[in-house]
Scaffold this motif. Structure first.
Motif, PDB file in Angstrom:
ATOM      1  N   ASN A  46       0.821  -1.210   0.000  1.00 28.22           N
ATOM      2  CA  ASN A  46       0.000   0.000   0.000  1.00 28.22           C
ATOM      3  C   ASN A  46       0.859   1.266   0.000  1.00 28.22           C
ATOM      4  O   ASN A  46       0.507   2.264  -0.625  1.00 28.22           O
ATOM      5  CB  ASN A  46      -0.975  -0.015   1.181  1.00 28.22           C
ATOM      6  N   SER A  49       2.177   1.576  -3.455  1.00 33.74           N
ATOM      7  CA  SER A  49       1.055   1.925  -4.322  1.00 33.74           C
ATOM      8  C   SER A  49       0.793   3.435  -4.293  1.00 33.74           C
ATOM      9  O   SER A  49       0.514   4.046  -5.325  1.00 33.74           O
ATOM     10  CB  SER A  49      -0.201   1.164  -3.883  1.00 33.74           C
ATOM     11  N   THR A  50       0.892   4.039  -3.110  1.00 35.63           N
ATOM     12  CA  THR A  50       0.704   5.485  -2.987  1.00 35.63           C
ATOM     13  C   THR A  50       1.753   6.234  -3.816  1.00 35.63           C
ATOM     14  O   THR A  50       1.433   7.195  -4.515  1.00 35.63           O
ATOM     15  CB  THR A  50       0.813   5.905  -1.507  1.00 35.63           C
ATOM     16  N   PHE A  53       0.999   5.818  -7.456  1.00 35.65           N
ATOM     17  CA  PHE A  53      -0.153   6.631  -7.818  1.00 35.65           C
ATOM     18  C   PHE A  53       0.236   8.109  -7.970  1.00 35.65           C
ATOM     19  O   PHE A  53      -0.168   8.770  -8.925  1.00 35.65           O
ATOM     20  CB  PHE A  53      -1.260   6.497  -6.767  1.00 35.65           C
ATOM     21  N   ASP A  54       1.053   8.602  -7.033  1.00 39.32           N
ATOM     22  CA  ASP A  54       1.459  10.012  -7.076  1.00 39.32           C
ATOM     23  C   ASP A  54       2.400  10.309  -8.240  1.00 39.32           C
ATOM     24  O   ASP A  54       2.309  11.357  -8.869  1.00 39.32           O
ATOM     25  CB  ASP A  54       2.146  10.408  -5.757  1.00 39.32           C
ATOM     26  N   LYS A  56       3.047   8.244 -10.927  1.00 34.15           N
ATOM     27  CA  LYS A  56       2.676   7.554 -12.172  1.00 34.15           C
ATOM     28  C   LYS A  56       3.885   6.881 -12.825  1.00 34.15           C
ATOM     29  O   LYS A  56       3.980   6.760 -14.039  1.00 34.15           O
ATOM     30  CB  LYS A  56       2.015   8.522 -13.156  1.00 34.15           C
ATOM     31  N   TYR A  93      -0.723  -2.635 -11.122  1.00 35.61           N
ATOM     32  CA  TYR A  93      -1.063  -1.422 -11.897  1.00 35.61           C
ATOM     33  C   TYR A  93      -1.096  -1.727 -13.384  1.00 35.61           C
ATOM     34  O   TYR A  93      -1.985  -1.301 -14.100  1.00 35.61           O
ATOM     35  CB  TYR A  93      -0.072  -0.292 -11.601  1.00 35.61           C
ATOM     36  N   TRP A 103      -6.783   5.555 -13.974  1.00 28.71           N
ATOM     37  CA  TRP A 103      -5.656   5.627 -13.050  1.00 28.71           C
ATOM     38  C   TRP A 103      -6.172   5.960 -11.650  1.00 28.71           C
ATOM     39  O   TRP A 103      -6.462   7.107 -11.343  1.00 28.71           O
ATOM     40  CB  TRP A 103      -4.683   6.689 -13.555  1.00 28.71           C
ATOM     41  N   THR A 104      -6.356   4.940 -10.822  1.00 25.15           N
ATOM     42  CA  THR A 104      -6.765   5.179  -9.436  1.00 25.15           C
ATOM     43  C   THR A 104      -5.779   4.501  -8.504  1.00 25.15           C
ATOM     44  O   THR A 104      -5.061   3.591  -8.919  1.00 25.15           O
ATOM     45  CB  THR A 104      -8.159   4.591  -9.128  1.00 25.15           C
ATOM     46  N   ARG A 105      -5.777   4.936  -7.255  1.00 27.10           N
ATOM     47  CA  ARG A 105      -4.847   4.317  -6.309  1.00 27.10           C
ATOM     48  C   ARG A 105      -5.352   2.920  -5.951  1.00 27.10           C
ATOM     49  O   ARG A 105      -6.497   2.752  -5.524  1.00 27.10           O
ATOM     50  CB  ARG A 105      -4.723   5.162  -5.034  1.00 27.10           C
ATOM     51  N   LYS A 107      -5.667  -0.292  -3.757  1.00 29.23           N
ATOM     52  CA  LYS A 107      -5.510  -0.683  -2.347  1.00 29.23           C
ATOM     53  C   LYS A 107      -5.306  -2.190  -2.255  1.00 29.23           C
ATOM     54  O   LYS A 107      -6.031  -2.956  -2.871  1.00 29.23           O
ATOM     55  CB  LYS A 107      -6.767  -0.296  -1.556  1.00 29.23           C
TER      56      LYS A 107
END
Ligand SMILES: [Zn+2]
Length: 385
Positions: A46, A49-50, A53-54, A56, A93, A103-105, A107
């Motif tokens: 997680n 993943s953050t 996400f931030d 890309k 991803y 494109w979503t975070r 979890k």
């Protein structure tokens, strides 16, 4: 259960992947260590993943620069686990993007842990050896289910350690390359009619019919169905929970039945056999109108699963499965070709040709017609028609 074709020096090689699912039996102190490891792994995923996400950014090299230190110090990952965490997140991803999602975070909610063969895990002498937060531990596993994979012809893929219903399971993709059975090598053609009264009815090149009995199965399915109906009417949360449990139990049971029946079919006919089944994909809507209750209604996924199992088991035995258009397989007379709905008496499970009077069990007729379609398939392939 994937199956795809690679061309090697002109001959077709099939790569077969089967997911082996085995239960491992850790001791109490190992249980807590495994749980901690899986939870830490999930948290680490997680965190990465953050970052993904931030930023890309899906390159492992640049992710490594940004996350490695934190994974080691804040998430207690060992060096190799940190690498696996990045791989797990990147893969998730990539597959989300390739499935066309936005494109979503992402979890990570389930306690799971990805393990690379011979680096994070191995299976030797009845022991599953795995990397944990506290170094390597060796855990007993149920070896019977794995024995068939230790003959040196299988590759062990990246496994997933899963904690479910308070138990630990290992899901391992097992891969093997086999030579595809060529049509020129086919020595017999077998029609396989899938039904509910007889789970499978076969008709072979010697004109022999075999019934693989499914009567008990029909009753058991009906019992599950009644049970589900009762629980659905209750609408309480405990009824919903029981419903879910019963559904899972039914799925496991049906999967097991399918394993047995596909194994029985492949063991019986063996190498250089062409097994001919009906292609039931894409005709589901039509199926439910055309077919009667006892045949294809309750069945879609179970038949699809049976076909998949048959396909990979056949491939492992240098046999081949083709799926043909199911049109008229239950209405056409295999003797004179006369095709009419009234040839078949569904209630009595009897086929009686209105023209020539040929009479037989209706599942057997299905298998005979499929066998004929298999022969036509080979002839067409040989003559390039
Ligand atoms: Zn006839």
């Amino acid at each position: 259960m994937v199956q795809y074709t690679i061309l090697v020096k002109g001959c077709v090689v099939l790569e077969i992947t089967v997911t082996a699912k085995i239960k491992i039996n850790p001791k109490p102190e190992e249980i807590s260590l495994l749980q901690e490891t899986l939870n830490a792994y999930k948290k680490a995923c997680n965190f990465v993943s953050t970052v993904v996400f931030d930023t890309k950014n899906l390159s492992q090299a640049s992710l490594h620069k940004v996350t490695y230190q934190a994974l080691r110090s804040d998430y207690a990952m060992r060096s190799q686990m940190a690498q696996s965490v990045m791989k797990t997140v990147i893969a998730r991803y990539r597959s989300t993007i390739s499935n066309g999602h936005n494109w979503t975070r992402i979890k990570f909610q389930k306690p799971e842990y990805d393990l690379v063969w011979n680096r994070d895990y191995s299976l030797t002498a009845g022991l599953f050896s795995v990397n944990t937060l506290d170094g390597r531990i060796k855990v007993l596993f149920e070896i019977e289910a794995m024995e068939q994979y230790f003959d040196g012809t299988w590759f062990f893929g990246t496994a997933k350690l899963v904690n479910k219903y308070g138990k630990f399971f290992l899901h391992i993709p097992m891969t093997k390359e086999v030579k595809e059975a060529e049509l020129a090598d086919i020595r017999q053609v077998v029609g396989v009619d899938m039904g509910v009264n007889f789970l499978a009815t076969t008709y072979d090149s010697q004109g022999k019919t075999t019934f693989f009995n499914g009567r008990d199965i029909k009753h058991k399915r009906a019992k599950y169905k009644r049970l589900r109906k009762q629980l659905q009417q209750k609408q309480t949360s405990s009824a919903r929970q029981r419903l879910k449990k019963i559904g899972q139990r039914e799925t496991r049971w049906m999967t097991n039945v399918n394993h047995q029946i596909s194994k029985a079919l492949v063991d019986r006919y063996g190498q250089n056999t062409l097994l001919v089944v009906e292609n039931l994909t894409g005709i589901r809507a039509e199926t439910e109108k055309v077919r009667v209750k006892d045949r294809y209604v309750t069945v879609s996924w179970a038949f699809y699963q049976l076909r998949q199992m048959l396909e990979y088991k056949a491939a492992l035995h240098e046999a081949k499965v083709i799926a043909v258009d199911p049109k008229h397989t239950s209405q056409a007379c295999p003797k004179c070709g006369h095709t009419e709905k009234a040839n078949r008496n569904k209630k009595k499970h009897l086929f009686c040709c209105k023209t020539c009077g040929y009479t037989s069990n209706d599942d057997r007729i299905g298998a005979m017609n499929l066998q004929q379609k298999g022969i036509e398939y080979i002839v067409a392939a040989a003559t390039g028609a």
